[in-house]
Design an enzyme around this catalytic site. Structure first.
Site, short mmCIF file in Angstrom:
data_model
loop_
_atom_site.label_atom_id
_atom_site.label_comp_id
_atom_site.label_asym_id
_atom_site.label_seq_id
_atom_site.Cartn_x
_atom_site.Cartn_y
_atom_site.Cartn_z
N GLU A 33 -10.37 1.82 2.62
CA GLU A 33 -10.51 1.38 1.23
C GLU A 33 -10.26 -0.13 1.12
O GLU A 33 -11.07 -0.86 0.56
CB GLU A 33 -9.48 2.15 0.38
CG GLU A 33 -9.53 1.85 -1.10
CD GLU A 33 -8.33 2.44 -1.83
OE1 GLU A 33 -7.35 2.85 -1.15
OE2 GLU A 33 -8.37 2.48 -3.06
N HIS A 34 -9.15 -0.59 1.67
CA HIS A 34 -8.80 -2.02 1.66
C HIS A 34 -8.72 -2.54 3.09
O HIS A 34 -8.19 -1.85 3.97
CB HIS A 34 -7.41 -2.25 1.03
CG HIS A 34 -7.27 -1.70 -0.35
ND1 HIS A 34 -6.61 -0.53 -0.61
CD2 HIS A 34 -7.69 -2.17 -1.55
CE1 HIS A 34 -6.63 -0.30 -1.92
NE2 HIS A 34 -7.28 -1.27 -2.51
N GLN A 51 0.84 -1.20 0.00
CA GLN A 51 0.00 0.00 0.00
C GLN A 51 0.88 1.25 0.00
O GLN A 51 0.64 2.19 -0.75
CB GLN A 51 -0.90 -0.01 1.24
CG GLN A 51 -2.09 0.90 1.11
CD GLN A 51 -2.95 0.50 -0.06
OE1 GLN A 51 -3.21 -0.69 -0.29
NE2 GLN A 51 -3.37 1.46 -0.84
N HIS A 108 -52.06 18.94 -10.81
CA HIS A 108 -51.76 17.55 -10.44
C HIS A 108 -53.06 16.81 -10.09
O HIS A 108 -53.35 15.74 -10.62
CB HIS A 108 -50.82 17.50 -9.24
CG HIS A 108 -49.38 17.75 -9.57
ND1 HIS A 108 -48.91 18.95 -10.03
CD2 HIS A 108 -48.28 16.93 -9.52
CE1 HIS A 108 -47.59 18.87 -10.24
NE2 HIS A 108 -47.19 17.66 -9.93
N ASP A 114 -5.63 -6.29 -6.54
CA ASP A 114 -5.27 -5.19 -7.44
C ASP A 114 -5.25 -5.64 -8.89
O ASP A 114 -5.40 -4.83 -9.79
CB ASP A 114 -3.88 -4.64 -7.08
CG ASP A 114 -3.94 -3.72 -5.87
OD1 ASP A 114 -5.03 -3.21 -5.56
OD2 ASP A 114 -2.88 -3.50 -5.24
N HIS A 121 2.52 2.91 -3.19
CA HIS A 121 1.73 3.63 -4.20
C HIS A 121 2.13 5.10 -4.27
O HIS A 121 2.40 5.63 -5.33
CB HIS A 121 0.23 3.54 -3.92
CG HIS A 121 -0.39 2.32 -4.50
ND1 HIS A 121 -0.48 2.12 -5.85
CD2 HIS A 121 -0.95 1.23 -3.92
CE1 HIS A 121 -1.07 0.96 -6.09
NE2 HIS A 121 -1.36 0.39 -4.94
#
Lengths: 434, 434
Positions: free
Chosen positions: A327-328, A259, A420, A361, A262
């Site tokens: 996220e993960h 991670q 209406h 991934d 990145h």
């Protein structure tokens, strides 16, 4: 790297600080982007040629040169090593199978009042995919963004990718070919987003634009939103690993570093009830860092944003995870399914000791485009649902309208909407003036 | 009202002008809204009291006075006429039944490589519902926004509604009670959005904010987006009615006017292959306008934005509808299902001559919060999906990782992400340095 322990009386303030940590500063590029969009709208392909010459260090001979030809795509594909071609094919097939399994079914129901109600799913007509150039040109992202669109039934998938110095990335083109991309343009930045949203002589406008990009691309997506749909604008990536004492500390360390490599803003957090594992992982991170090609980036991310949190047990780990909404999420414990059942908020989960996040991934099947920065509280990963939309429908006959119409008339009158109410009343033969 | 005919050689330019018509000018309120949000973040409940005194013409005695008590809600509910109470109940029950039918199912699949893949749906923890005060305080909107959240399983639904001059709208409170709203605050504008997004001492922050509002509310939603999720920002409403010669022109006229009476920016379009019906509807619109309570608004909308389009047949009607991608679509023809099958883009469809759009506004069951301004090309109406999010998951054992891992390592290496590849390789016993 921060070390926290829930046994520490000051834990709550440290954990809150971790939650509120801003890991990204966004440059203000509003005005520059607005100017680019305006010029693309006004001058079309000519503006695209000019911007490409200015920003990408190559000058297209004409607008037609901005389109990557099928021959170029085929040549790029043919140049790929067989091992990589096989890997791309395996990944594409698995991603496609999982996303096809997501496809929802239409709804139709007739109720006691005699109305038939329905909901129909349909694909978007045309999608634009932005792919960053340079160092962040990831073929895996092309697969992950385009294949769900194809699985949803989107007939037209246009892709824009900048080619700095005029150099095409063969893996990106090979991925596009496998993912069902129908047209490829070598255009980047805000000008690519503008072209896909508004169209030019050469580029037919799309209905939705997806894919990652730099601050200019993100701002351009914000500015064209409404004209077209956009995906959410991703922040830096993050992982939470919950691991017990039975884990190999080197496995855990590499998952945290995967991670962290990145980018410097990425965040890796280990939560464990085992103090010895915490120490061993911290040591293994330092040892592994010595060997990694992206050690500088990974090390910087780990020092700035990494954390090891010691908890009393897995229940507490799940509670903290729900506040982090990562996220993960890796669950490296004996009964990962039981632990997952306690987690309400996570973009994607990886269960057990042999499911490193990296497998997700690339080849597992579920999407790797996931909600970042605690947005998993309300947002989801990319899926076929991003490329579908729903039309609901109602069918009544006179008897059904008689059953439910008077209630609608009463509510319309209470809201002061006379036409209406009258549009219903007149069909029921109540033709007196209101 | 404009009259167009596809037989006219200049049709395309007129139709394109209709498509590009901007029906709304948005006031720039960015700075004012940013200041309000900053003050709510800094001063919390005290800021809410001050803004309420300044904008809503009543002064709360303290912050606690901003919360509507259960006793006030019950009293408001008890004050409703029985006929209206029955209508609200019918509407709530039908909306709930339809939205429950939308609920998706989880996914779990084990594949040939031995990986188990899954996708799990879960509800958002807390939702904030903004309800406009004054003339646009519609109880039907409370039902349409809150009931899908409850059907999705959202445990906490907070509602903010301004009470100009301190006056509570009993129908809005009665609707909130039926829709499962768990807390009600008498706060409006950007300050309400700020309070729900950031929280105050009294208001626990929510994860997603939905509901219509004025320019300040819309801008506040834009500014808090990311911190919380938001729904799409709706533009003026519109309807396309496709009607054949067998229709009663007064029915068609009233359906067009029901849309037009919403506001001067609304748009009503009739598409018909029958010139005589076109004339009769145009005349009926003028006749009905004489009697409507909101004739001034409806008349202005019809004159400014209304259109009657004469086509050669229904196939052409469907093709034009796909370019308009209307929020509402009425299909008043003999075989509305066959015609619906030709329509790719519409927020909600109403089939046959006895399904006026107004029935869908209140009691049919599907949502009346729908994509406007041609966004039905890529967007959908409000639904349980707005209050759910997905977590995907992957579970592998060593054999499964052996099957797919090498492909992931190859791709990770090609992308230059060494820790990614090594996190897989080390689990497969490939411990040599890369």
């Amino acid at each position: 790297m921060k070390r926290l322990s829930t046994a520490d009386p000051t834990f709550e303030s440290h954990f809150t600080a971790l939650l509120d940590e801003a890991r990204e500063t966004t440059a203000r590029v509003d005005a520059a982007v607005a100017a680019i969009i305006a010029e693309v709208r006004e001058r079309g392909d000519a503006a695209l040629v000019d911007f490409t010459a200015r920003f990408d260090r190559w000058t297209p001979v004409d607008a037609a040169a901005l389109r990557v030809t099928q021959a170029e795509i085929d040549a790029a594909d043919a140049s790929i090593r067989p091992e990589l071609r096989d890997a791309l094919n395996l990944a594409a097939d698995r991603i496609e199978a999982f996303h096809r399994a997501q496809l929802p079914t239409d709804l139709e129901m007739k109720d006691a009042a005699g109305l038939t109600l329905g909901m129909r799913w349909g694909a978007i007509d045309a999608v634009g995919l932005y792919v960053p150039g340079g160092k962040a040109a990831y073929p895996s992202s092309v697969l992950m963004n385009a294949i769900p669109a194809r699985a949803a039934g989107v007939p037209r998938i246009a892709m824009c990718v900048p080619t700095p110095d005029g150099v095409l990335n063969p893996l990106v083109l090979a991925a596009a070919k496998r993912a069902g991309v129908t047209e490829v343009f070598r255009i980047g930045g805000a000008q690519a987003v503008a072209a896909m949203a508004w169209g030019t002589a050469q580029i037919i406008p799309v209905d939705r634009i997806v894919g990652p990009g730099n601050a200019y691309v993100a701002e351009a997506k914000r500015q064209v939103f409404g004209r077209v749909g956009i995906d959410s604008i991703a922040g830096p990536s993050e992982v939470v690993v919950i691991a017990d004492g039975a884990c190999d500390p080197r496995h855990v360390a590499l998952d945290l570093l995967a991670q962290a490599e990145h980018d410097e803003s990425a965040q890796s957090i280990l939560i464990t009830p085992d103090a010895a594992l915490a120490d061993a992982v911290a040591a293994a991170v330092e040892a592994e860092l010595r060997h990694l090609p992206r050690a500088a980036i990974a090390g910087e991310s780990w020092r700035r944003h990494g954390a090891v949190i010691l908890v009393k047990g897995l229940e507490e780990a799940a509670a903290l995870t729900n506040r982090l909404a990562p996220e993960h999420l890796q669950l490296m414990v004996d009964d990962p399914r039981a632990l997952l059942a306690q987690v309400r908020h996570a973009g994607a989960a990886f269960l057990g000791r042999y499911t490193p996040e990296a497998v997700g991934d690339y080849v597992a099947g579920p999407n790797h485009v996931l909600p970042t920065g605690r947005t998993a509280r309300f947002a989801s990963g990319l899926s076929v649902f991003d490329f579908l939309k729903r039309t609901t429908w109602v069918e009544a006959d006179k008897a059904a309208l008689e059953a439910v119409g008077p209630a609608a008339v009463a509510l319309a009158d209470a809201e002061g909407l006379g036409a209406h109410g009258r549009s219903i009343a007149i069909r029921l033969g109540q033709t007196g003036r209101p």
